[in-house]
Design a protein around this motif. Structure first.
Motif, PDB file in Angstrom:
ATOM      1  N   UNK A   1       0.809  -1.218   0.000  1.00  0.00           N
ATOM      2  CA  UNK A   1       0.000   0.000   0.000  1.00  0.00           C
ATOM      3  C   UNK A   1       0.845   1.272   0.000  1.00  0.00           C
ATOM      4  N   UNK A   2       2.131   1.169   0.421  1.00  0.00           N
ATOM      5  CA  UNK A   2       2.980   2.359   0.512  1.00  0.00           C
ATOM      6  C   UNK A   2       3.967   2.500  -0.638  1.00  0.00           C
ATOM      7  N   UNK A   3       4.025   1.521  -1.545  1.00  0.00           N
ATOM      8  CA  UNK A   3       4.968   1.639  -2.647  1.00  0.00           C
ATOM      9  C   UNK A   3       5.264   0.295  -3.267  1.00  0.00           C
ATOM     10  N   UNK A   4       6.192   0.294  -4.218  1.00  0.00           N
ATOM     11  CA  UNK A   4       6.607  -0.955  -4.858  1.00  0.00           C
ATOM     12  C   UNK A   4       8.120  -0.974  -4.990  1.00  0.00           C
ATOM     13  N   UNK A   5       8.669  -2.165  -5.210  1.00  0.00           N
ATOM     14  CA  UNK A   5      10.108  -2.338  -5.395  1.00  0.00           C
ATOM     15  C   UNK A   5      10.335  -3.320  -6.530  1.00  0.00           C
ATOM     16  N   UNK A   6      11.235  -2.958  -7.440  1.00  0.00           N
ATOM     17  CA  UNK A   6      11.586  -3.816  -8.571  1.00  0.00           C
ATOM     18  C   UNK A   6      13.022  -4.300  -8.421  1.00  0.00           C
ATOM     19  N   UNK A   7      13.190  -5.601  -8.480  1.00  0.00           N
ATOM     20  CA  UNK A   7      14.504  -6.231  -8.387  1.00  0.00           C
ATOM     21  C   UNK A   7      14.924  -6.702  -9.772  1.00  0.00           C
ATOM     22  N   UNK A   8      16.102  -6.272 -10.211  1.00  0.00           N
ATOM     23  CA  UNK A   8      16.618  -6.654 -11.521  1.00  0.00           C
ATOM     24  C   UNK A   8      18.029  -7.237 -11.384  1.00  0.00           C
ATOM     25  N   UNK A   9      18.292  -8.282 -12.124  1.00  0.00           N
ATOM     26  CA  UNK A   9      19.634  -8.820 -12.286  1.00  0.00           C
ATOM     27  C   UNK A   9      20.385  -9.264 -11.064  1.00  0.00           C
ATOM     28  N   UNK A  10      19.718  -9.799 -10.029  1.00  0.00           N
ATOM     29  CA  UNK A  10      20.467 -10.210  -8.841  1.00  0.00           C
ATOM     30  C   UNK A  10      21.272 -11.472  -9.093  1.00  0.00           C
ATOM     31  N   UNK A  11      22.311 -11.632  -8.311  1.00  0.00           N
ATOM     32  CA  UNK A  11      23.085 -12.863  -8.353  1.00  0.00           C
ATOM     33  C   UNK A  11      22.301 -14.007  -7.720  1.00  0.00           C
ATOM     34  N   UNK A  12      21.510 -13.665  -6.692  1.00  0.00           N
ATOM     35  CA  UNK A  12      20.674 -14.671  -6.025  1.00  0.00           C
ATOM     36  C   UNK A  12      19.335 -14.057  -5.675  1.00  0.00           C
ATOM     37  N   UNK A  13      18.274 -14.823  -5.930  1.00  0.00           N
ATOM     38  CA  UNK A  13      16.922 -14.454  -5.513  1.00  0.00           C
ATOM     39  C   UNK A  13      16.217 -15.778  -5.239  1.00  0.00           C
ATOM     40  N   UNK A  14      16.067 -16.131  -3.974  1.00  0.00           N
ATOM     41  CA  UNK A  14      15.597 -17.461  -3.619  1.00  0.00           C
ATOM     42  C   UNK A  14      14.847 -17.427  -2.304  1.00  0.00           C
ATOM     43  N   UNK A  15      14.012 -18.430  -2.111  1.00  0.00           N
ATOM     44  CA  UNK A  15      13.309 -18.581  -0.847  1.00  0.00           C
ATOM     45  C   UNK A  15      14.025 -19.598   0.027  1.00  0.00           C
TER      46      UNK A  15
END
Length: 272
Positions: free
Chosen positions: A95-109
């Motif tokens: 509700x307060x904004x958004x964030x865009x992630x591009x080109x990370x070396x790692x993005x995992x759960x």
């Protein structure tokens, strides 16, 4: 690659924008579609950083682990969010904004156990309240490896990169080629305290400034430094130029595939 202060700033911004709120998650690029689906509609409970690793914990104990690497970026914007542009690995929207992630070396759960294992294999982070500098000292004091290499080893000290490494050793007058086992305990304590000071200032300002008040452009009557990282420094990327303090030509050499910078005058060769 962003140094640790940048990741702590990202954690603080994620906490401000998403902390305690339901988050919509999507992977416009498609490479993180399954993970985004598992996060979509969850509450982001807390944002944390350890060294160069961003860790976002959700209300079901899933942890989103992000390592930007060399090319990764994370940009925040308002809501409603515009259509994504380029290869957006992950978009979080609240509700307060958004964030865009591009080109990370790692993005995992990660599960809770996996997140703990990540913390355990990283060295103490000067920006974390739970950091134990003695843990790093035990590694440093037993090895022939140079302090320059040790300060870049994230399993020894988490967070500093090439700039903080060069600058803290300059500020403490330590030859970067000195073996860890030849570093005095008092020298290590001074390095640690200085890293905490410099990196906390980096979190506050968003840039790396390492020169003392008497060596700023205003104090010395010199033009400000122009560089990608945007800060005032003593030796980093100043090879061939005169030291701001003693005038000796700053030197550079490649160590472990990274350029090391130092001043032979202010950081005299120690017995090795």
């Amino acid at each position: 690659m962003p140094e640790g202060h940048t990741i702590h700033r990202l954690a603080a911004e994620h906490q401000r924008v998403f902390g305690g709120r339901v988050v919509a998650a999507a992977s416009p690029q498609g490479r993180f579609a399954e993970g985004a689906g598992r996060l979509d509609g969850r509450v982001m409970a807390a944002a944390d950083a350890h060294g160069k690793h961003l860790l976002l914990r959700f209300d079901d104990d899933q942890v989103l682990h992000v390592h930007l690497g060399i090319y990764g970026t994370c940009r925040f914007g308002p809501v409603p969010a515009p259509a994504p542009v380029g290869a957006v690995r992950l978009r979080l929207t609240g509700e307060a904004g958004h964030a865009d992630l591009r080109g990370p070396n790692a993005c995992e759960l990660l599960g809770p156990g996996e997140a703990k294992a990540l913390h355990d294999r990283l060295g103490p982070d000067p920006l974390r309240a739970d950091a134990d500098p003695d843990r790093a000292w035990r590694r440093i004091s037993r090895t022939r490896t140079s302090v320059a290499v040790l300060l870049m080893d994230q399993s020894v000290v988490a967070g500093p990169g090439n700039i903080y490494r060069a600058e803290v050793l300059y500020r403490q007058g330590i030859d970067p080629r000195l073996p860890g086992r030849c570093l005095a305990r008092a020298q290590w304590a001074a390095v640690w305290d200085d890293l905490r000071l410099l990196m906390a200032e980096g979190v506050r300002t968003g840039r790396i400034d390492t020169v003392r008040p008497e060596h700023t452009p205003e104090a010395m009557g010199r033009p400000p430094r122009v560089d990608d990282h945007g800060g005032e420094v003593y030796v980093y990327r100043r090879a061939g130029q005169g030291c701001l303090v003693c005038g000796t030509q700053v030197r550079t050499v490649e160590v472990a595939a990274r350029n090391l910078f130092w001043c032979p005058g202010c950081q005299p060769t120690a017995v090795r």
